[in-house]
Design a protein around this motif. Sequence first.
Motif, PDB file in Angstrom:
ATOM      1  N   PHE A   1     -36.442  34.546  -0.399  1.00  0.00           N
ATOM      2  CA  PHE A   1     -36.848  35.528   0.306  1.00  0.00           C
ATOM      3  C   PHE A   1     -35.354  35.942  -0.515  1.00  0.00           C
ATOM      4  O   PHE A   1     -34.205  35.628  -0.048  1.00  0.00           O
ATOM      5  CB  PHE A   1     -36.226  35.068   1.496  1.00  0.00           C
ATOM      6  N   SER A   2     -35.354  37.673  -0.762  1.00  0.00           N
ATOM      7  CA  SER A   2     -34.595  37.554  -1.610  1.00  0.00           C
ATOM      8  C   SER A   2     -33.606  38.569  -0.580  1.00  0.00           C
ATOM      9  O   SER A   2     -34.232  39.036   0.426  1.00  0.00           O
ATOM     10  CB  SER A   2     -35.136  38.846  -3.126  1.00  0.00           C
ATOM     11  N   LEU A   3     -31.839  38.254  -1.449  1.00  0.00           N
ATOM     12  CA  LEU A   3     -30.382  39.324  -0.471  1.00  0.00           C
ATOM     13  C   LEU A   3     -30.458  38.990   1.468  1.00  0.00           C
ATOM     14  O   LEU A   3     -30.963  39.913   1.700  1.00  0.00           O
ATOM     15  CB  LEU A   3     -30.793  40.104  -0.364  1.00  0.00           C
ATOM     16  N   PRO A   4     -30.992  37.103   1.264  1.00  0.00           N
ATOM     17  CA  PRO A   4     -30.759  37.935   3.122  1.00  0.00           C
ATOM     18  C   PRO A   4     -30.225  38.359   3.559  1.00  0.00           C
ATOM     19  O   PRO A   4     -29.773  37.628   5.244  1.00  0.00           O
ATOM     20  CB  PRO A   4     -31.193  35.849   3.140  1.00  0.00           C
ATOM     21  N   ALA A   5     -28.489  37.977   3.146  1.00  0.00           N
ATOM     22  CA  ALA A   5     -27.453  39.124   3.965  1.00  0.00           C
ATOM     23  C   ALA A   5     -27.868  39.671   4.488  1.00  0.00           C
ATOM     24  O   ALA A   5     -26.994  40.617   4.854  1.00  0.00           O
ATOM     25  CB  ALA A   5     -26.019  38.123   2.596  1.00  0.00           C
ATOM     26  N   GLU A   6     -28.654  40.434   3.531  1.00  0.00           N
ATOM     27  CA  GLU A   6     -28.835  42.286   3.600  1.00  0.00           C
ATOM     28  C   GLU A   6     -30.116  42.177   5.050  1.00  0.00           C
ATOM     29  O   GLU A   6     -29.691  43.327   5.381  1.00  0.00           O
ATOM     30  CB  GLU A   6     -29.436  42.664   2.177  1.00  0.00           C
ATOM     31  N   ALA A   7     -30.776  41.377   5.948  1.00  0.00           N
ATOM     32  CA  ALA A   7     -31.286  40.990   5.835  1.00  0.00           C
ATOM     33  C   ALA A   7     -31.026  41.434   8.047  1.00  0.00           C
ATOM     34  O   ALA A   7     -29.982  40.672   7.838  1.00  0.00           O
ATOM     35  CB  ALA A   7     -32.371  40.427   5.754  1.00  0.00           C
TER      36      ALA A   7
ATOM     37  N   VAL B   1     -27.277  53.602 -13.018  1.00  0.00           N
ATOM     38  CA  VAL B   1     -26.317  53.030 -13.235  1.00  0.00           C
ATOM     39  C   VAL B   1     -26.946  51.369 -13.901  1.00  0.00           C
ATOM     40  O   VAL B   1     -27.793  51.164 -13.833  1.00  0.00           O
ATOM     41  CB  VAL B   1     -26.465  52.801 -11.457  1.00  0.00           C
ATOM     42  N   VAL B   2     -25.530  50.866 -14.089  1.00  0.00           N
ATOM     43  CA  VAL B   2     -25.656  49.557 -14.475  1.00  0.00           C
ATOM     44  C   VAL B   2     -25.061  48.066 -13.457  1.00  0.00           C
ATOM     45  O   VAL B   2     -23.906  48.495 -13.157  1.00  0.00           O
ATOM     46  CB  VAL B   2     -24.981  49.234 -15.919  1.00  0.00           C
ATOM     47  N   ALA B   3     -25.339  47.419 -13.121  1.00  0.00           N
ATOM     48  CA  ALA B   3     -25.689  46.417 -12.437  1.00  0.00           C
ATOM     49  C   ALA B   3     -25.320  45.381 -12.945  1.00  0.00           C
ATOM     50  O   ALA B   3     -25.963  44.964 -14.009  1.00  0.00           O
ATOM     51  CB  ALA B   3     -26.811  46.109 -11.060  1.00  0.00           C
ATOM     52  N   ILE B   4     -24.993  44.352 -12.678  1.00  0.00           N
ATOM     53  CA  ILE B   4     -24.641  43.364 -13.316  1.00  0.00           C
ATOM     54  C   ILE B   4     -25.841  41.922 -12.477  1.00  0.00           C
ATOM     55  O   ILE B   4     -26.044  40.400 -13.621  1.00  0.00           O
ATOM     56  CB  ILE B   4     -23.566  42.141 -12.331  1.00  0.00           C
ATOM     57  N   CYS B   5     -26.539  42.261 -11.677  1.00  0.00           N
ATOM     58  CA  CYS B   5     -27.614  41.321 -11.482  1.00  0.00           C
ATOM     59  C   CYS B   5     -29.064  41.853 -11.147  1.00  0.00           C
ATOM     60  O   CYS B   5     -29.079  43.223 -10.402  1.00  0.00           O
ATOM     61  CB  CYS B   5     -27.274  40.069 -10.373  1.00  0.00           C
ATOM     62  N   CYS B   6     -30.217  41.491 -11.371  1.00  0.00           N
ATOM     63  CA  CYS B   6     -31.188  42.082 -11.408  1.00  0.00           C
ATOM     64  C   CYS B   6     -31.764  42.049  -9.789  1.00  0.00           C
ATOM     65  O   CYS B   6     -32.731  42.254  -9.495  1.00  0.00           O
ATOM     66  CB  CYS B   6     -32.820  41.595 -12.125  1.00  0.00           C
ATOM     67  N   HIS B   7     -30.820  41.074  -8.908  1.00  0.00           N
ATOM     68  CA  HIS B   7     -31.644  41.288  -7.192  1.00  0.00           C
ATOM     69  C   HIS B   7     -30.591  42.137  -6.799  1.00  0.00           C
ATOM     70  O   HIS B   7     -30.356  41.876  -5.006  1.00  0.00           O
ATOM     71  CB  HIS B   7     -31.141  39.405  -6.902  1.00  0.00           C
TER      72      HIS B   7
ATOM     73  N   CYS C   1     -24.689  37.634  -2.385  1.00  0.00           N
ATOM     74  CA  CYS C   1     -25.183  36.449  -3.015  1.00  0.00           C
ATOM     75  C   CYS C   1     -25.222  35.537  -1.914  1.00  0.00           C
ATOM     76  O   CYS C   1     -25.904  34.535  -1.778  1.00  0.00           O
ATOM     77  CB  CYS C   1     -24.125  36.031  -3.691  1.00  0.00           C
ATOM     78  N   LYS C   2     -24.960  35.564  -0.736  1.00  0.00           N
ATOM     79  CA  LYS C   2     -24.638  34.624   0.870  1.00  0.00           C
ATOM     80  C   LYS C   2     -25.942  33.953   0.693  1.00  0.00           C
ATOM     81  O   LYS C   2     -27.353  34.547   1.110  1.00  0.00           O
ATOM     82  CB  LYS C   2     -23.560  35.418   1.642  1.00  0.00           C
ATOM     83  N   ASN C   3     -26.791  32.788   0.457  1.00  0.00           N
ATOM     84  CA  ASN C   3     -28.060  32.443   0.608  1.00  0.00           C
ATOM     85  C   ASN C   3     -28.871  33.127  -0.155  1.00  0.00           C
ATOM     86  O   ASN C   3     -30.441  32.901  -0.113  1.00  0.00           O
ATOM     87  CB  ASN C   3     -28.053  32.204   2.018  1.00  0.00           C
ATOM     88  N   CYS C   4     -28.647  33.532  -1.385  1.00  0.00           N
ATOM     89  CA  CYS C   4     -29.871  34.046  -2.112  1.00  0.00           C
ATOM     90  C   CYS C   4     -30.100  33.018  -2.816  1.00  0.00           C
ATOM     91  O   CYS C   4     -30.155  32.003  -3.505  1.00  0.00           O
ATOM     92  CB  CYS C   4     -29.097  34.951  -3.337  1.00  0.00           C
ATOM     93  N   ASN C   5     -31.862  33.682  -3.581  1.00  0.00           N
ATOM     94  CA  ASN C   5     -32.750  32.708  -3.360  1.00  0.00           C
ATOM     95  C   ASN C   5     -32.774  33.148  -4.709  1.00  0.00           C
ATOM     96  O   ASN C   5     -34.795  31.557  -4.443  1.00  0.00           O
ATOM     97  CB  ASN C   5     -33.404  31.400  -2.401  1.00  0.00           C
TER      98      ASN C   5
END
Length: 339
Positions: free
Chosen positions: A233-239, A289-295, A335-339
Amino acid sequence: MKTNSLFIKQLLLNFRALRASKKSIKEIISLFLYALQLIGQNLGFRFHDTIAIEISNICNARCVWCWMYFPGKKDSGLMSFEDFKKLIDLNASYFKRKNIKILPYHRGEPLLHPCFFEMIDYCVKKGVRLRTLSTNLSVEIDIDRIMSYPFWSIWITLGGITKEVQEKVMPGTSFELVKNNLRKMFLYNKLKIPIYVKMNPTKDNVHQIEKLGIFVKELGGTEENAVIGTTGFSLPAEASEADKEIFFKNVVSKDVEKYLRFTYDNNKNVVAKKHKCFFLMPTIKYNGVVAICCHDQLSRINVGNAFKAPLEKILGSKEYKINETMGRRMAFFFCKNCN
């Protein structure tokens, strides 16, 4: 096939492909170093060996696990061929000097880009090495030409081994088109590129995963080309609560739980099974735009623009290093609980 053998399986298939295609000692050493890199990442070290370039975040599939497409949170666009050339020209010498490979994939289906072949041709012309082609393969395209490029590996995401399941788990795709393209891919694989057909388990396809190897073999591959993935479940903190409700309705059942990268309670609160970041990779969005993470799919962290400055400067900057360290520690809210 076991989900926890994915890393070993990938390395073995790559080694066998190198031996079959009689690659040089340099290529074998490169694979060994890549293996060390993956091990290092699991231990918390970071290497900029691969850089993701989002040539397209437009996708023809609506995979049931990709919840961000349903609420329309993602922006959409294509990287222009001119911007892509600018990006390669700015960084070709850096890529070659540091043995960096590019991954022409992020958030969308790369084969939908009308200039896909021109982009890959330009990389080859400039001596920039290719890491992985990641695709749902549900596109009318010249498979023979794709297989002429020196990709390090090719990953195909499959929803099911029958039309009904494939098109339910990955709406928008065509089972017959995927099957025909995959058959051609194995047939035209003269460079012996490792090809992986991966199925992410969901409540609707979990009953088919043990037959995936047989399905792939019938199309000209071997059972080693079949990979049972794990579903996140990508980026649950955003959901939102509504987002989680839709995801669980479409994906989760008791039969799937052992294949999930997270646990959950009765309120559908998601908790990562492994509290580590496995996804830090410099990622260039379609707009530079450059990001540090593909998620970081919503570009919460913007550390520069690759159309305006060389990546060596951006990735070596104090700002990038600080943000990357925070990402490694999973210190950002998303990042919280990113899986």
